[in-house]
Motif scaffolding. Structure first.
Motif, PDB file in Angstrom:
ATOM      1  N   SER A  49       1.148  -1.322  -0.112  1.00 42.22           N
ATOM      2  CA  SER A  49      -0.274   0.118  -0.399  1.00 42.22           C
ATOM      3  C   SER A  49       0.837   0.940   0.243  1.00 42.22           C
ATOM      4  CB  SER A  49      -0.839   0.137   1.116  1.00 42.22           C
ATOM      5  OG  SER A  49      -0.136   0.288   2.775  1.00 42.22           O
ATOM      6  N   GLU A  83      -3.287  -0.435   3.893  1.00 43.37           N
ATOM      7  CA  GLU A  83      -2.920   0.518   4.576  1.00 43.37           C
ATOM      8  C   GLU A  83      -3.166   0.842   6.045  1.00 43.37           C
ATOM      9  OE1 GLU A  83      -1.546   5.471   3.559  1.00 43.37           O
ATOM     10  OE2 GLU A  83      -3.385   4.745   3.086  1.00 43.37           O
ATOM     11  N   ARG A 120      -6.062  -0.558  -1.856  1.00 43.81           N
ATOM     12  CA  ARG A 120      -4.885  -0.131  -1.407  1.00 43.81           C
ATOM     13  C   ARG A 120      -5.143   0.473   0.248  1.00 43.81           C
ATOM     14  NH1 ARG A 120      -2.407   4.315  -0.715  1.00 43.81           N
ATOM     15  NH2 ARG A 120      -3.564   5.165  -0.720  1.00 43.81           N
TER      16      ARG A 120
END
Length: 777
Positions: free
Chosen positions: A284, A346, A342
């Motif tokens: 990420s 994260e 993504r």
């Protein structure tokens, strides 16, 4: 002489759709209707609902409506609001913009009819709104299609909320279930991973319930479908039910579609092995994508051995967490994650882990910049430039991270300064901005700052910021003496010679450049020597010094010695103008056209501008007719499209002025103005066609058309389009045609669009029949 301008070309930049498009008939119709009646339409909706796919499909369907192109601007990887105008300008092939890129864009778009798709605006809403308002006010024929989780709030903005795909009721027959869009999408994606799968009485209820529980969210459905490789629909549903129970405990206020997407993404995350989860989280950190080398270097360590990264990436590709983009002759395989995916990874990272990861990410791209500086003048030069363009989002992320902490800002010099050639080739203002921000913050006198000052001064000269050029160059010169840096001394001498050349003092420029060349040779710095040779060739050409041919040949020999094909294009420009001055017209044209061909794959519009301009000078001196006047105008069109600015007092402008006066004297002022204005209105493709001799009338008729009594070309195709049509009839792909004709694949795609449009046919297969009927006579 009749004009040779072709019909409106279909231009633009749309990414290829990697999977089939399913459903959305009503939304497509509504989008088309609103886009026709409004100049700004924003598609809104939750993450994963399919806003981008809908926008891409609509853009592809209406592209023939916009003669100046349909352009897709991806904003997900961009985090600096001030770079929004730069990013739009670069996508539209408007390169060397001024300090006010929004105004440059407005002026560029004012006479054009085109569609711009702004994708993923939600984190840059204010910046997008300001830019969109300015552009719409300036350009009456501009249309903008935006995708965002939030409205932009622009005057006149139409909003279309993109709903989930239609889902069936709880009880439907197997045949009726496939009438619903969500089920059709599930079946389409299932066919890719389990070709034998079909809805039957035994699994119908589970498939229907899956689509219902996932609320028709396309991304959620696609993530579920991929598990048919190993699980049955009933098993997938059971595991999703567990995930829903976890999500809804204490979160009853969360909307159903958010729960559906969270359930699908979270369930996919939980089904991954611990190592896959760890890699997902660490990936990420990348912005816009990554290659295997970056994944191995940035993400390995602390429980993730480097040797395991390849297999783990492959596993995430198989689970549709990571998307693989095919490699080309100039690239390696490239991997991307949808922004929703993504962001989920994260969010799983701890704050401390994310900072460590960003440090590793920054260090990787600092190392990559150093490698480019060391290897960029060599046989993989074209590969490097294409790679740097692809990695632009990651370089931005690394530079922004360095600038967040004043104590780390000096790292910008190590990343941005070695990329000075890359910034010049298309991202001038962006590179200049990063360097000047670091110069203002990281003030400690170091060797890195010294080279950062030189790189910023170089970009400032090209950008026209001459006042700051001198200030930065003076400080760089002091630091060069302080640190006894011979490379920096050579670079400063070259830049001073370049500046003097730009202002027209040719003898002084030559003296400075010869000194710089001697310094580079003593240091065995071929890229520096090459750059000074190009400038020496230009200065001696303008001064009518016979050494221009010698300097040109030396520059060419240096590129051939090192296999630097991209730099060879500039060397061929030198050879071309020297040959023209020597009266060797055919040699000049051949070299200049080859120069342009080499620039095409890199989409280096500045280099193409130099090549087309020099070809117009040749035409003006040898055949001062209406075609030459159009070519002079087309040269201005290319410069306008590139965004590069040539000062009116420079030696380049003096030659340009003389060429225009010669043609006007030969054909009359009125005829010249008409032909010049016609060429100045050309698109890049039309200007290139004229310069490269592909226009009708530039060369004698081909044998395929001989004996037809002067009849116009079949279908209105240019010579190049006929060549492309014949190769299509042979069954060649766009990539194979590009290799055969020594042009870029993107140019081939444009020619194919023209062929299909002019002939009024819709498939490549039909071209073979047309060729057999018309071109074999």
């Amino acid at each position: 002489m009749a004009t040779t301008r072709s019909t409106a070309s279909v231009r633009g930049a749309l990414p290829a759709e990697l999977t089939s498009f399913v459903g959305r008939r009503h939304e497509l119709s509504e989008t088309r209707r609103l886009l026709a009646s409004s100049r700004i339409l924003t598609l809104t909706g939750a993450g994963g609902v399919g806003k981008t796919r809908l926008a891409l499909r609509m853009a592809a369907e209406v592209r023939r409506t916009f003669p100046d192109g349909v352009w897709f601007v991806e904003l997900a990887a961009l985090h600096d609001p001030q770079l929004v105008p730069h990013t739009v300008a670069n996508t539209l092939e408007l390169r060397q913009v001024s300090a006010d890129p929004a105004s440059d864009l407005a002026a560029y778009l004012e006479p054009r009819r085109l569609l711009v798709v702004l994708d993923n605006c939600e984190h840059l809403t204010d910046a997008c709104a300001v830019l969109v308002s300015k552009l719409l006010a300036a350009a009456p024929d501009l249309r903008i299609l935006a995708t965002s989780r939030h409205v932009l709030g622009v005057e006149g903005e139409q909003i279309l909320a993109v709903p989930p795909l239609s889902t069936p009721a709880a009880q439907v027959t197997a045949g009726d279930a496939a009438h619903y869009e969500s089920v059709r999408l599930f079946l389409d994606r299932a066919a890719a991973v389990a070709p034998d799968f079909e809805v039957a009485d035994g699994n119908r209820d589970a498939v229907v319930e899956l689509c219902r529980r996932l609320d028709g969210i396309p991304l959620a459905i696609e993530l579920a479908a991929v598990w048919l490789r190993t699980l049955s629909p009933v098993q997938i549903l059971d595991r999703l039910e567990d995930r829903f129970r976890l999500l809804t405990s204490g979160r009853s206020a969360v909307p159903a579609r958010h729960q559906a997407l969270d359930a699908a993404v979270g369930w996919s995350y939980e089904l991954c092995s611990p190592a896959e989860q760890l890699l997902w989280e660490r990936l990420s950190v990348f912005s816009g994508g990554f290659d295997l080398e970056a994944a191995e270097e940035v993400c390995s360590g602390e429980g993730l051995p480097t040797a395991d990264v390849l297999n783990l990436v492959a596993s995430l590709v198989n689970k549709s967490i990571v998307i693989r983009i095919q490699a080309t002759s100039h690239t390696t395989a490239w991997y991307q994650m949808l922004e929703t995916i993504r962001q989920y990874g994260e969010e799983r990272l701890a704050a401390g882990a994310m900072r460590d990861l960003r440090v590793s990410h920054r260090n990787h791209y600092r190392s990559l910049a150093e490698r480019f500086a060391a290897e960029g003048f060599g046989q993989h030069q074209a590969d490097w430039y294409i790679r740097l363009r692809r990695e632009q989002g990651n370089f931005r992320a690394a530079l922004e991270f360095a600038l967040e902490d004043p104590g780390e800002a000096a790292a910008v010099f190590d990343i941005a300064a070695p990329l000075w050639n890359f910034w010049f080739a298309g991202f001038l203002r962006e590179g200049y901005r990063y360097l000047t921000r670091a110069i203002d913050v990281a003030r400690e006198p170091t060797p890195a700052r010294a080279h950062g000052l030189w790189a910023a001064a170089y970009l400032a000269l090209i950008a026209g910021d001459l006042g700051r050029t001198g200030t930065m160059l003076a400080e760089a010169s002091d630091l060069a003496e302080r640190f006894d840096d011979d490379l920096l001394r050579a670079r400063i001498a070259e830049l001073r010679g370049h500046s003097v050349l730009y202002h027209g003092d040719l003898p002084a420029a030559i003296a400075l450049l010869e000194d710089a060349r001697a310094r580079f040779r003593a240091l065995d710095e071929p890229v520096g020597e090459f750059d000074t040779l190009v400038l020496l060739a230009a200065a001696t050409f303008f001064l009518q010094d016979p050494r221009d041919g010698e300097f040109s040949q030396q520059a060419l020999a240096l590129t051939e010695q090192h296999g630097a094909l991209s730099s060879k294009a500039y060397a061929l420009w030198c050879v071309g103008i020297a040959s023209w001055r020597a009266g060797e017209y055919r040699r000049a044209v051949d070299n200049l056209r080859e120069c342009v061909r080499l620039f095409q794959p890199l989409n280096d519009l500045t280099g193409i501008g130099f090549g087309v301009q020099a070809l117009s000078w040749c035409a003006a001196s040898t055949s001062p007719d209406e075609r030459a006047a159009r070519l002079l105008g087309a040269s201005h069109a290319v410069w306008r499209i590139s965004g590069a600015k040539i000062d009116e007092t420079s030696p380049y402008s003096q030659v340009e002025k003389g060429s225009q006066e010669a043609v006007a004297a030969a054909i009359g002022a009125a005829a010249f103005e008409r032909a010049f204005a016609d060429g100045a209105s050309y698109s890049l493709d039309e200007a290139m066609s004229l310069a490269m001799g592909d226009d009708a009338g530039a060369e004698p008729p081909t044998s395929a058309l001989s004996g037809r009594g002067g009849a116009e070309a079949p279908g209105g195709l240019t010579r190049r389009e006929r060549e492309v049509a014949e190769l299509l009839a042979e069954g060649l792909s766009n990539k194979e045609i590009a290799a055969r004709l020594v042009i870029s694949q993107r140019t081939v795609e444009t020619h194919v669009e023209h062929v299909l449009g002019k002939l009024g046919i819709s498939s490549r297969a039909q071209v073979a029949s047309w060729v057999a009927e018309h071109l074999s006579r």
